[in-house]
Design an enzyme around this catalytic site. Structure first.
Site, PDB file in Angstrom:
ATOM      1  N   ARG A  87     -69.181 -28.226  47.193  1.00 51.50           N
ATOM      2  CA  ARG A  87     -69.351 -27.058  46.296  1.00 51.50           C
ATOM      3  C   ARG A  87     -70.114 -27.473  45.578  1.00 51.50           C
ATOM      4  O   ARG A  87     -70.356 -28.532  44.841  1.00 51.50           O
ATOM      5  CB  ARG A  87     -67.807 -26.987  45.383  1.00 51.50           C
ATOM      6  CG  ARG A  87     -66.999 -26.803  44.722  1.00 51.50           C
ATOM      7  CD  ARG A  87     -66.209 -25.886  44.695  1.00 51.50           C
ATOM      8  NE  ARG A  87     -65.284 -26.799  43.658  1.00 51.50           N
ATOM      9  CZ  ARG A  87     -64.018 -26.318  43.227  1.00 51.50           C
ATOM     10  NH1 ARG A  87     -63.867 -24.978  43.822  1.00 51.50           N
ATOM     11  NH2 ARG A  87     -62.814 -26.685  42.475  1.00 51.50           N
ATOM     12  N   ASN A 100     -68.339 -19.240  39.785  1.00 48.38           N
ATOM     13  CA  ASN A 100     -67.534 -19.854  39.126  1.00 48.38           C
ATOM     14  C   ASN A 100     -67.345 -21.185  38.830  1.00 48.38           C
ATOM     15  O   ASN A 100     -68.042 -21.708  38.831  1.00 48.38           O
ATOM     16  CB  ASN A 100     -66.929 -20.330  40.828  1.00 48.38           C
ATOM     17  CG  ASN A 100     -65.479 -20.782  40.500  1.00 48.38           C
ATOM     18  OD1 ASN A 100     -63.986 -19.174  39.991  1.00 48.38           O
ATOM     19  ND2 ASN A 100     -64.785 -21.740  40.536  1.00 48.38           N
ATOM     20  N   GLU A 101     -66.368 -20.894  37.090  1.00 52.30           N
ATOM     21  CA  GLU A 101     -66.569 -22.098  36.688  1.00 52.30           C
ATOM     22  C   GLU A 101     -68.280 -22.783  36.495  1.00 52.30           C
ATOM     23  O   GLU A 101     -68.375 -24.200  36.738  1.00 52.30           O
ATOM     24  CB  GLU A 101     -65.700 -23.280  36.620  1.00 52.30           C
ATOM     25  CG  GLU A 101     -64.804 -22.558  36.935  1.00 52.30           C
ATOM     26  CD  GLU A 101     -63.494 -24.083  36.190  1.00 52.30           C
ATOM     27  OE1 GLU A 101     -63.899 -24.580  37.386  1.00 52.30           O
ATOM     28  OE2 GLU A 101     -62.254 -23.913  36.886  1.00 52.30           O
ATOM     29  N   GLU A 155     -57.688 -18.857  35.698  1.00 54.38           N
ATOM     30  CA  GLU A 155     -56.634 -19.185  36.163  1.00 54.38           C
ATOM     31  C   GLU A 155     -56.123 -19.877  35.810  1.00 54.38           C
ATOM     32  O   GLU A 155     -56.000 -20.498  34.736  1.00 54.38           O
ATOM     33  CB  GLU A 155     -58.456 -19.938  37.193  1.00 54.38           C
ATOM     34  CG  GLU A 155     -58.448 -19.624  38.241  1.00 54.38           C
ATOM     35  CD  GLU A 155     -59.505 -20.531  38.603  1.00 54.38           C
ATOM     36  OE1 GLU A 155     -59.423 -21.752  38.904  1.00 54.38           O
ATOM     37  OE2 GLU A 155     -61.054 -20.207  38.862  1.00 54.38           O
ATOM     38  N   TRP A 179     -56.056 -32.869  41.488  1.00 61.88           N
ATOM     39  CA  TRP A 179     -57.541 -33.649  40.664  1.00 61.88           C
ATOM     40  C   TRP A 179     -56.506 -34.200  39.722  1.00 61.88           C
ATOM     41  O   TRP A 179     -57.627 -34.841  39.057  1.00 61.88           O
ATOM     42  CB  TRP A 179     -58.159 -32.787  40.560  1.00 61.88           C
ATOM     43  CG  TRP A 179     -58.255 -31.317  39.681  1.00 61.88           C
ATOM     44  CD1 TRP A 179     -57.174 -30.058  40.073  1.00 61.88           C
ATOM     45  CD2 TRP A 179     -57.413 -31.463  38.175  1.00 61.88           C
ATOM     46  NE1 TRP A 179     -57.171 -29.783  39.614  1.00 61.88           N
ATOM     47  CE2 TRP A 179     -57.654 -29.630  38.031  1.00 61.88           C
ATOM     48  CE3 TRP A 179     -58.055 -32.054  37.284  1.00 61.88           C
ATOM     49  CZ2 TRP A 179     -57.153 -29.548  37.090  1.00 61.88           C
ATOM     50  CZ3 TRP A 179     -58.270 -31.697  36.115  1.00 61.88           C
ATOM     51  CH2 TRP A 179     -57.525 -30.498  36.020  1.00 61.88           C
ATOM     52  N   GLU A 201     -58.325 -28.642  48.877  1.00 65.48           N
ATOM     53  CA  GLU A 201     -57.143 -27.944  47.840  1.00 65.48           C
ATOM     54  C   GLU A 201     -55.704 -28.157  48.269  1.00 65.48           C
ATOM     55  O   GLU A 201     -55.250 -27.218  47.644  1.00 65.48           O
ATOM     56  CB  GLU A 201     -57.990 -27.220  46.843  1.00 65.48           C
ATOM     57  CG  GLU A 201     -59.049 -27.616  45.937  1.00 65.48           C
ATOM     58  CD  GLU A 201     -59.184 -26.123  45.019  1.00 65.48           C
ATOM     59  OE1 GLU A 201     -59.424 -27.033  43.950  1.00 65.48           O
ATOM     60  OE2 GLU A 201     -59.740 -25.610  45.184  1.00 65.48           O
ATOM     61  N   LYS A 202     -55.623 -28.546  49.498  1.00 61.41           N
ATOM     62  CA  LYS A 202     -54.185 -28.295  49.630  1.00 61.41           C
ATOM     63  C   LYS A 202     -53.384 -28.961  49.072  1.00 61.41           C
ATOM     64  O   LYS A 202     -51.846 -28.022  49.235  1.00 61.41           O
ATOM     65  CB  LYS A 202     -54.571 -28.768  51.729  1.00 61.41           C
ATOM     66  CG  LYS A 202     -54.508 -30.109  51.887  1.00 61.41           C
ATOM     67  CD  LYS A 202     -54.465 -30.389  53.013  1.00 61.41           C
ATOM     68  CE  LYS A 202     -54.663 -32.356  53.218  1.00 61.41           C
ATOM     69  NZ  LYS A 202     -56.451 -32.694  53.113  1.00 61.41           N
ATOM     70  N   PHE A 203     -53.100 -29.975  47.711  1.00 66.56           N
ATOM     71  CA  PHE A 203     -52.409 -30.204  47.553  1.00 66.56           C
ATOM     72  C   PHE A 203     -51.876 -29.451  46.877  1.00 66.56           C
ATOM     73  O   PHE A 203     -51.615 -29.752  45.464  1.00 66.56           O
ATOM     74  CB  PHE A 203     -52.225 -31.783  47.760  1.00 66.56           C
ATOM     75  CG  PHE A 203     -51.881 -32.512  49.542  1.00 66.56           C
ATOM     76  CD1 PHE A 203     -50.226 -31.511  49.384  1.00 66.56           C
ATOM     77  CD2 PHE A 203     -52.567 -32.948  49.882  1.00 66.56           C
ATOM     78  CE1 PHE A 203     -50.346 -32.652  51.443  1.00 66.56           C
ATOM     79  CE2 PHE A 203     -52.111 -33.886  50.898  1.00 66.56           C
ATOM     80  CZ  PHE A 203     -51.135 -32.920  51.678  1.00 66.56           C
TER      81      PHE A 203
HETATM   82  C1  GLA Z   1     -60.739 -25.106  39.102  1.00 68.92           C
HETATM   83  C2  GLA Z   1     -61.966 -24.186  40.309  1.00 68.92           C
HETATM   84  C3  GLA Z   1     -60.277 -23.239  41.425  1.00 68.92           C
HETATM   85  C4  GLA Z   1     -60.326 -24.666  41.355  1.00 68.92           C
HETATM   86  C5  GLA Z   1     -59.047 -25.053  40.247  1.00 68.92           C
HETATM   87  C6  GLA Z   1     -58.097 -26.178  40.748  1.00 68.92           C
HETATM   88  O1  GLA Z   1     -60.088 -24.215  38.375  1.00 68.92           O
HETATM   89  O2  GLA Z   1     -62.333 -23.213  39.565  1.00 68.92           O
HETATM   90  O3  GLA Z   1     -61.905 -22.837  42.220  1.00 68.92           O
HETATM   91  O4  GLA Z   1     -60.571 -25.701  42.580  1.00 68.92           O
HETATM   92  O5  GLA Z   1     -59.971 -25.668  39.650  1.00 68.92           O
HETATM   93  O6  GLA Z   1     -57.031 -26.547  40.038  1.00 68.92           O
END
Ligand code: GLA
Length: 712
Positions: free
Chosen positions: A129, A167-168, A326, A334, A374-376
């Site tokens: 992404r 996003n971010e 979030e 991660w 991000e399954k875990f």
């Molecule tokens: C970031 C992203 C999310 C996700 C989280 C996981 O905050 O915005 O999409 O990947 O990390 O911690």
């Protein structure tokens, strides 16, 4: 010198979430909702579970571009229609995303020039992404188009509360070095400097034959044989932050035109982990400031880092309430080792954000992925399903937030300010400095941590903001400083504040040009000290100080020019040289810390500053008179913050991060239980006390200026 940006207003125009017409009532609760991963029966169950947990707001479609526009210009909104219709029917609001953070494969195939290029010239590919540069014309054109299409389709939808733009922004890749990026950098420089002569002056290009005859000759600071021009690097930080903001503003303009009246935001990463974007500079472009925060599992005091992030976000929002967009219910996926949260920790984390000004508590993500990258990563509905601790804690959190609804719109109370600046952070950590071991956040965090441990809330304020109302002003490692900011800091001391400046502050102007005549240039007069040379300490080297503490990292050949030495170096080549000084200024004082104290030295310094300034903890452990005199401090590990409403109502948040029940002197109704507060915060637990009567705190009258986060 480049033009000085005008000061931010003391109260940026961020609406209280409660006043946003489209918002759910109360503290918004929910998370990222990515239903496109799941079949319809699961999506139907999602709604029932959201109702059970009291979810009121979900972010939808953040990474859904390829499903919404499977081929160029051909949209498939049917699945999203069904999702938002179901949400609306259940009374749940949607923060609908501009899905631009993950461009579809067809766009990359058609326009490979949108891919990020690193400083070394590596092109970063698709399959993940954020594989796009905000400066790429084709990417921008397509991003604006899908965003307009979404806005036109959903502008009147009853579920729509907020635009979640991209996003971010800046996550994963924040600096781009391709040809279109270089062209955008040149255009930005031309706007900043007007003439190439002015750029040559600011960048000091007379050195090392770097003179430019035109803007066309300038490049981004790509990988080079030796040190790059520092002001070029600093400007590239400024440009990179601007480039994303410019992209955000372009998307916001489309949304405002196609769907008027719907507020917009994007999720910041205002934490100790990243200095990518200057969020103080961004904040005025947000209708509401939103932030993402993730605990660092390996940090034994992760709750203090959380507090730092929340305080920074509130600072960015100018003291206004903000959204936690979030965080995680439990483990992330991660970090090197991803530990789950312990029982009760998620509630304390969530309430810590609320205590520090959040009026929304949201998570990544609603339902834990069964597959994919991000399954875990934990979620509100875990792999284990609803027969799980995480789910039970999510439902309990929804209930707790409902019981705290009355705090929405109130402000966090603080008399202490820590001055922080992304530009100073960028500049302080450039190469070729006296010591590469000096990290900008080291003393910023250390001072914040000391106040946290004493139950004292600090506002993190930008140097352009006013300081009236703060009794204690801490200025750590403010290497780069504008003249007017240095003037405001001096004026705060004159007006009665206790000001502490620490080493490697006031050294350069906004062009990264050294302030000549002795260090610490911009603060020399205020502090009444002068250094001719820095004396960075070697790895493992420590200085003994005459109060029995020790110090590392930094020292200076410091002379007194009006100040008094509070601590001196005891022995060695710097024997007798001041390490900590104090000068009386107006009705306040200015202290200078010229070295990195050990834990005891820092703690006793902060004790002295707190005593002198009169800033008090939000509450005490034991009985006292109403002014707090003779009171017993709370135990370390009991986090204390007060929010206050415009009518004077105080809400004391007390979060017990220890495994012992701890006493707290507060009187009133404890909102989580609905009962009179009994004077004890349970081990690992939380209390939110609506105080009756409102407590008087020392120096309240003196500190009601516009600068502090006090009720207007
Ligand atoms: C970031 C992203 C999310 C996700 C989280 C996981 O905050 O915005 O999409 O990947 O990390 O911690």
């Amino acid at each position: 010198m480049a033009p000085v940006p005008p000061p931010l207003p003391a109260r940026p125009p961020h609406a209280s979430l409660a006043t946003l017409r489209t918002f759910p009532a109360g503290i918004a609760f929910g998370g990222d909702y990515n239903p496109e991963q799941w079949p319809e029966d699961v999506q139907i169950e999602d709604i029932a579970l959201m109702r059970e947990a009291g979810v009121s707001l979900v972010s939808v479609g953040i990474f859904a571009w390829a499903l919404l526009e499977p081929e160029e210009g051909s949209y498939d909104f049917a699945w999203l229609d069904a999702v938002v219709d179901r949400l609306a029917a259940a009374g749940i609001k949607a923060a609908l995303a501009a899905p631009t953070a993950a461009p579809p494969a067809w766009l990359v195939r058609k326009h490979p020039e949108i891919l990020p290029v690193t400083a070394e010239g590596t092109v970063l590919g698709q399959g993940s992404r954020r594989h796009c540069s905000p400066n790429a014309a084709a990417y921008r054109e397509h991003a604006l188009r899908i965003t307009r299409a979404l806005a036109e389709r959903y502008r009147d939808h009853p579920a729509l509360a907020l635009w979640h733009v991209d996003n971010e922004l800046g996550c994963h890749v924040s600096h781009f070095y391709g040809e279109e990026d270089a062209a955008a950098f040149r255009a930005w420089l031309e706007r900043r400097y007007g003439t190439v002569e002015e750029l040559n002056r600011a960048w000091a290009t007379a050195f090392w034959s770097q003179h430019y005859a035109s803007f066309d000759e300038v490049e981004p600071p790509r990988a080079a044989p030796a040190q790059l021009n520092p002001t070029q690097q600093l400007d590239f930080h400024r440009f990179s932050s601007w480039a994303f903001k410019d992209f955000y503003l372009a998307l916001r303009a489309v949304l405002a035109e196609a769907a008027p009246g719907i507020p917009a935001t994007t999720n910041f990463m205002a934490t100790s982990a990243t200095k990518l974007l200057d969020y103080f500079n961004w904040a005025p472009a947000m209708d509401v400031v939103a932030n993402d925060h993730y605990l660092v599992a390996a940090d034994p005091e992760s709750e203090i880092e959380l507090a730092f992030s929340a305080d920074l976000t509130r600072g960015v929002a100018g003291g206004a309430p903000w959204m936690l967009m979030e965080h995680s219910t439990s483990a992330v996926n991660w970090q090197p080792r991803n530990r789950p949260k312990l029982p009760g920790q998620m509630l304390r984390n969530s309430l810590a954000h609320v205590a520090r000004g959040a009026d929304a508590v949201m998570f990544f993500q609603w339902r834990q992925s069964a597959a994919g990258a991000e399954k875990f990563h934990s979620a509100m509905v875990p792999h284990a399903g609803t027969d799980s601790r995480v789910w039970r804690e999510v439902v309990a959190l929804g209930g707790a937030l409902r019981r705290l609804e009355e705090v929405v719109g109130s402000r966090v109370e603080s008399r202490a300010a820590i001055v922080v600046d992304y530009e100073a952070w960028w500049a302080a950590e450039l190469d070729s400095h006296p010591s590469q071991e000096v990290r900008y956040l080291d003393l910023v965090r250390a001072l914040h941590r000391e106040l946290w441990r004493r139950g004292i809330t600090a506002d993190l304020v930008h140097p352009s903001q006013r300081l009236e109302g703060y009794s204690l002003v801490l200025v750590p490692t403010l290497y780069l400083v504008h003249d007017d900011a240095a003037g405001r800091i001096a004026a705060a001391a004159e007006a009665g504040a206790t000001v502490l400046v620490t080493y490697f502050s006031g050294i350069v102007d906004p062009d990264d040009r050294v302030r000549l005549g002795g260090y610490p240039g911009a603060f020399r007069e205020l502090l009444g000290v002068r250094s001719e040379e820095f004396f960075p300490l070697l790895a493992g080297e420590a200085l003994a100080l005459d109060d029995g503490t020790s110090a590392t990292l930094w020292a200076e050949d410091l002379r007194l020019e009006g100040a008094t030495a509070v601590r001196k170096v005891d022995g060695g080549p710097l024997a007798g040289v001041p390490a900590l000084t104090r000068r009386e200024v107006g009705s306040g004082a200015a202290w200078y810390l010229a070295t990195r104290p050990d834990a005891a030295g820092l703690a006793s310094l902060v004790d002295a500053l707190v005593a002198e300034s009169g800033v008090a903890p939000a509450a005490w452990a034991g009985a006292s008179d109403t002014a707090g005199a003779g009171a017993r401090p709370v135990e370390p590990g009991l986090e204390l913050v007060r929010r206050r409403g415009t009518d004077g109502t105080g809400w004391l948040f007390a979060l017990n991060h220890t495994d012992r029940d701890l006493p707290l002197a507060a009187t009133g109704t404890e909102l989580l239980s609905g009962e009179a507060f009994g004077g004890i915060v349970a081990a690992g637990g939380a209390a939110v006390v609506r105080e009756e009567p409102a407590p008087a705190s020392p120096r309240t009258d003196a500190a009601q200026g516009e600068g502090g986060s006090l009720p207007a």
